[in-house]
Design a protein around this motif. Sequence first.
Motif, PDB file in Angstrom:
ATOM      1  N   ALA A  64       0.824  -1.214   0.000  1.00  0.00           N
ATOM      2  CA  ALA A  64       0.000   0.000   0.000  1.00  0.00           C
ATOM      3  C   ALA A  64       0.854   1.257   0.000  1.00  0.00           C
ATOM      4  O   ALA A  64       0.459   2.286  -0.537  1.00  0.00           O
ATOM      5  CB  ALA A  64      -0.934  -0.003   1.210  1.00  0.00           C
ATOM      6  N   GLY A  65       2.029   1.186   0.595  1.00  0.00           N
ATOM      7  CA  GLY A  65       2.935   2.332   0.650  1.00  0.00           C
ATOM      8  C   GLY A  65       2.514   3.351   1.691  1.00  0.00           C
ATOM      9  O   GLY A  65       1.387   3.336   2.178  1.00  0.00           O
ATOM     10  N   ARG A  66       3.459   4.229   2.046  1.00  0.00           N
ATOM     11  CA  ARG A  66       3.181   5.308   3.003  1.00  0.00           C
ATOM     12  C   ARG A  66       2.943   6.590   2.234  1.00  0.00           C
ATOM     13  O   ARG A  66       3.724   6.944   1.359  1.00  0.00           O
ATOM     14  CB  ARG A  66       4.378   5.545   3.940  1.00  0.00           C
ATOM     15  CG  ARG A  66       4.694   4.427   4.844  1.00  0.00           C
ATOM     16  CD  ARG A  66       4.256   4.490   6.249  1.00  0.00           C
ATOM     17  NE  ARG A  66       4.437   5.708   6.987  1.00  0.00           N
ATOM     18  CZ  ARG A  66       3.614   6.055   7.965  1.00  0.00           C
ATOM     19  NH1 ARG A  66       2.595   5.302   8.279  1.00  0.00           N
ATOM     20  NH2 ARG A  66       3.814   7.157   8.637  1.00  0.00           N
TER      21      ARG A  66
ATOM     22  N   ALA B 204      11.925  11.045   3.073  1.00  0.00           N
ATOM     23  CA  ALA B 204      12.740  11.713   2.056  1.00  0.00           C
ATOM     24  C   ALA B 204      14.212  11.328   2.207  1.00  0.00           C
ATOM     25  O   ALA B 204      14.908  11.094   1.217  1.00  0.00           O
ATOM     26  CB  ALA B 204      12.559  13.224   2.150  1.00  0.00           C
ATOM     27  N   ARG B 205      14.697  11.262   3.460  1.00  0.00           N
ATOM     28  CA  ARG B 205      16.093  10.844   3.696  1.00  0.00           C
ATOM     29  C   ARG B 205      16.311   9.407   3.243  1.00  0.00           C
ATOM     30  O   ARG B 205      17.338   9.092   2.649  1.00  0.00           O
ATOM     31  CB  ARG B 205      16.459  10.988   5.174  1.00  0.00           C
ATOM     32  CG  ARG B 205      17.112  12.307   5.504  1.00  0.00           C
ATOM     33  CD  ARG B 205      17.705  12.315   6.893  1.00  0.00           C
ATOM     34  NE  ARG B 205      16.749  12.215   7.976  1.00  0.00           N
ATOM     35  CZ  ARG B 205      15.994  13.214   8.420  1.00  0.00           C
ATOM     36  NH1 ARG B 205      16.060  14.396   7.877  1.00  0.00           N
ATOM     37  NH2 ARG B 205      15.168  13.041   9.415  1.00  0.00           N
ATOM     38  N   LEU B 206      15.355   8.536   3.533  1.00  0.00           N
ATOM     39  CA  LEU B 206      15.467   7.145   3.095  1.00  0.00           C
ATOM     40  C   LEU B 206      15.496   7.068   1.570  1.00  0.00           C
ATOM     41  O   LEU B 206      16.250   6.285   1.005  1.00  0.00           O
ATOM     42  CB  LEU B 206      14.304   6.315   3.650  1.00  0.00           C
ATOM     43  CG  LEU B 206      14.275   6.125   5.165  1.00  0.00           C
ATOM     44  CD1 LEU B 206      12.980   5.428   5.584  1.00  0.00           C
ATOM     45  CD2 LEU B 206      15.483   5.372   5.661  1.00  0.00           C
ATOM     46  N   ARG B 207      14.704   7.905   0.916  1.00  0.00           N
ATOM     47  CA  ARG B 207      14.706   7.946  -0.540  1.00  0.00           C
ATOM     48  C   ARG B 207      16.066   8.410  -1.071  1.00  0.00           C
ATOM     49  O   ARG B 207      16.616   7.822  -1.997  1.00  0.00           O
ATOM     50  CB  ARG B 207      13.608   8.874  -1.052  1.00  0.00           C
ATOM     51  CG  ARG B 207      13.475   8.847  -2.574  1.00  0.00           C
ATOM     52  CD  ARG B 207      12.580   9.939  -3.099  1.00  0.00           C
ATOM     53  NE  ARG B 207      13.277  11.200  -2.939  1.00  0.00           N
ATOM     54  CZ  ARG B 207      12.741  12.290  -2.376  1.00  0.00           C
ATOM     55  NH1 ARG B 207      11.505  12.288  -1.942  1.00  0.00           N
ATOM     56  NH2 ARG B 207      13.435  13.396  -2.269  1.00  0.00           N
ATOM     57  N   GLU B 208      16.630   9.440  -0.460  1.00  0.00           N
ATOM     58  CA  GLU B 208      17.937   9.961  -0.881  1.00  0.00           C
ATOM     59  C   GLU B 208      19.034   8.912  -0.745  1.00  0.00           C
ATOM     60  O   GLU B 208      19.994   8.912  -1.509  1.00  0.00           O
ATOM     61  CB  GLU B 208      18.301  11.195  -0.056  1.00  0.00           C
ATOM     62  CG  GLU B 208      17.448  12.398  -0.361  1.00  0.00           C
ATOM     63  CD  GLU B 208      17.582  13.495   0.671  1.00  0.00           C
ATOM     64  OE1 GLU B 208      18.449  13.384   1.579  1.00  0.00           O
ATOM     65  OE2 GLU B 208      16.825  14.480   0.585  1.00  0.00           O
TER      66      GLU B 208
ATOM     67  N   LEU C 103      17.032   3.705   0.067  1.00  0.00           N
ATOM     68  CA  LEU C 103      16.350   2.690   0.865  1.00  0.00           C
ATOM     69  C   LEU C 103      14.850   2.659   0.604  1.00  0.00           C
ATOM     70  O   LEU C 103      14.169   1.692   0.943  1.00  0.00           O
ATOM     71  CB  LEU C 103      16.626   2.928   2.356  1.00  0.00           C
ATOM     72  CG  LEU C 103      18.104   2.945   2.752  1.00  0.00           C
ATOM     73  CD1 LEU C 103      18.254   3.305   4.221  1.00  0.00           C
ATOM     74  CD2 LEU C 103      18.770   1.631   2.440  1.00  0.00           C
ATOM     75  N   ALA C 104      14.331   3.726   0.033  1.00  0.00           N
ATOM     76  CA  ALA C 104      12.912   3.822  -0.311  1.00  0.00           C
ATOM     77  C   ALA C 104      12.810   4.557  -1.644  1.00  0.00           C
ATOM     78  O   ALA C 104      13.755   5.210  -2.082  1.00  0.00           O
ATOM     79  CB  ALA C 104      12.146   4.577   0.773  1.00  0.00           C
ATOM     80  N   ARG C 105      11.651   4.429  -2.269  1.00  0.00           N
ATOM     81  CA  ARG C 105      11.389   5.194  -3.493  1.00  0.00           C
ATOM     82  C   ARG C 105       9.982   5.773  -3.391  1.00  0.00           C
ATOM     83  O   ARG C 105       9.114   5.213  -2.718  1.00  0.00           O
ATOM     84  CB  ARG C 105      11.557   4.336  -4.731  1.00  0.00           C
ATOM     85  CG  ARG C 105      10.532   3.259  -4.910  1.00  0.00           C
ATOM     86  CD  ARG C 105      10.731   2.476  -6.210  1.00  0.00           C
ATOM     87  NE  ARG C 105      10.340   1.089  -5.967  1.00  0.00           N
ATOM     88  CZ  ARG C 105      11.178   0.082  -5.853  1.00  0.00           C
ATOM     89  NH1 ARG C 105      12.462   0.288  -5.966  1.00  0.00           N
ATOM     90  NH2 ARG C 105      10.752  -1.138  -5.619  1.00  0.00           N
TER      91      ARG C 105
ATOM     92  N   TYR D  86       5.393   6.203  -0.637  1.00  0.00           N
ATOM     93  CA  TYR D  86       6.731   5.645  -0.507  1.00  0.00           C
ATOM     94  C   TYR D  86       6.661   4.139  -0.324  1.00  0.00           C
ATOM     95  O   TYR D  86       5.752   3.631   0.341  1.00  0.00           O
ATOM     96  CB  TYR D  86       7.445   6.238   0.716  1.00  0.00           C
ATOM     97  CG  TYR D  86       7.886   7.658   0.514  1.00  0.00           C
ATOM     98  CD1 TYR D  86       9.164   7.951   0.051  1.00  0.00           C
ATOM     99  CD2 TYR D  86       7.033   8.717   0.792  1.00  0.00           C
ATOM    100  CE1 TYR D  86       9.576   9.255  -0.131  1.00  0.00           C
ATOM    101  CE2 TYR D  86       7.439  10.030   0.618  1.00  0.00           C
ATOM    102  CZ  TYR D  86       8.712  10.284   0.160  1.00  0.00           C
ATOM    103  OH  TYR D  86       9.122  11.581  -0.018  1.00  0.00           O
ATOM    104  N   GLU D  87       7.636   3.437  -0.888  1.00  0.00           N
ATOM    105  CA  GLU D  87       7.763   1.993  -0.700  1.00  0.00           C
ATOM    106  C   GLU D  87       9.236   1.647  -0.561  1.00  0.00           C
ATOM    107  O   GLU D  87      10.107   2.415  -0.968  1.00  0.00           O
ATOM    108  CB  GLU D  87       7.130   1.235  -1.855  1.00  0.00           C
ATOM    109  CG  GLU D  87       7.802   1.463  -3.187  1.00  0.00           C
ATOM    110  CD  GLU D  87       7.068   0.809  -4.349  1.00  0.00           C
ATOM    111  OE1 GLU D  87       6.002   0.209  -4.133  1.00  0.00           O
ATOM    112  OE2 GLU D  87       7.579   0.905  -5.475  1.00  0.00           O
ATOM    113  N   LEU D  88       9.507   0.497   0.029  1.00  0.00           N
ATOM    114  CA  LEU D  88      10.877   0.036   0.215  1.00  0.00           C
ATOM    115  C   LEU D  88      11.513  -0.386  -1.101  1.00  0.00           C
ATOM    116  O   LEU D  88      10.836  -0.887  -1.994  1.00  0.00           O
ATOM    117  CB  LEU D  88      10.910  -1.180   1.147  1.00  0.00           C
ATOM    118  CG  LEU D  88      10.847  -0.928   2.629  1.00  0.00           C
ATOM    119  CD1 LEU D  88      10.840  -2.250   3.379  1.00  0.00           C
ATOM    120  CD2 LEU D  88      11.981  -0.067   3.099  1.00  0.00           C
TER     121      LEU D  88
END
Length: 72
Positions: free
Chosen positions: A24-26, A37-41, A44-46, A53-55
Amino acid sequence: MWNEPYLETCCRSALHRLTLVGPAGRPDGLKDGPCLARLRERGLARQRADGRYELTGEGTARHARDVLKTAV
């Protein structure tokens, strides 16, 4: 040798929430938005086209290692 950036407690929690929500994503715009956003950078996430967002595979491995404390 340790060569990965440290994840703050709040970001590790956001990483864990991403695993709990599954496909479902966040959604963007929640309290943990800066961590997502940090995880995306860090890869680790997209963020999908719908804004959620998803892993990534790397995020799943990092969650197993840092949160679940399992060998990957």
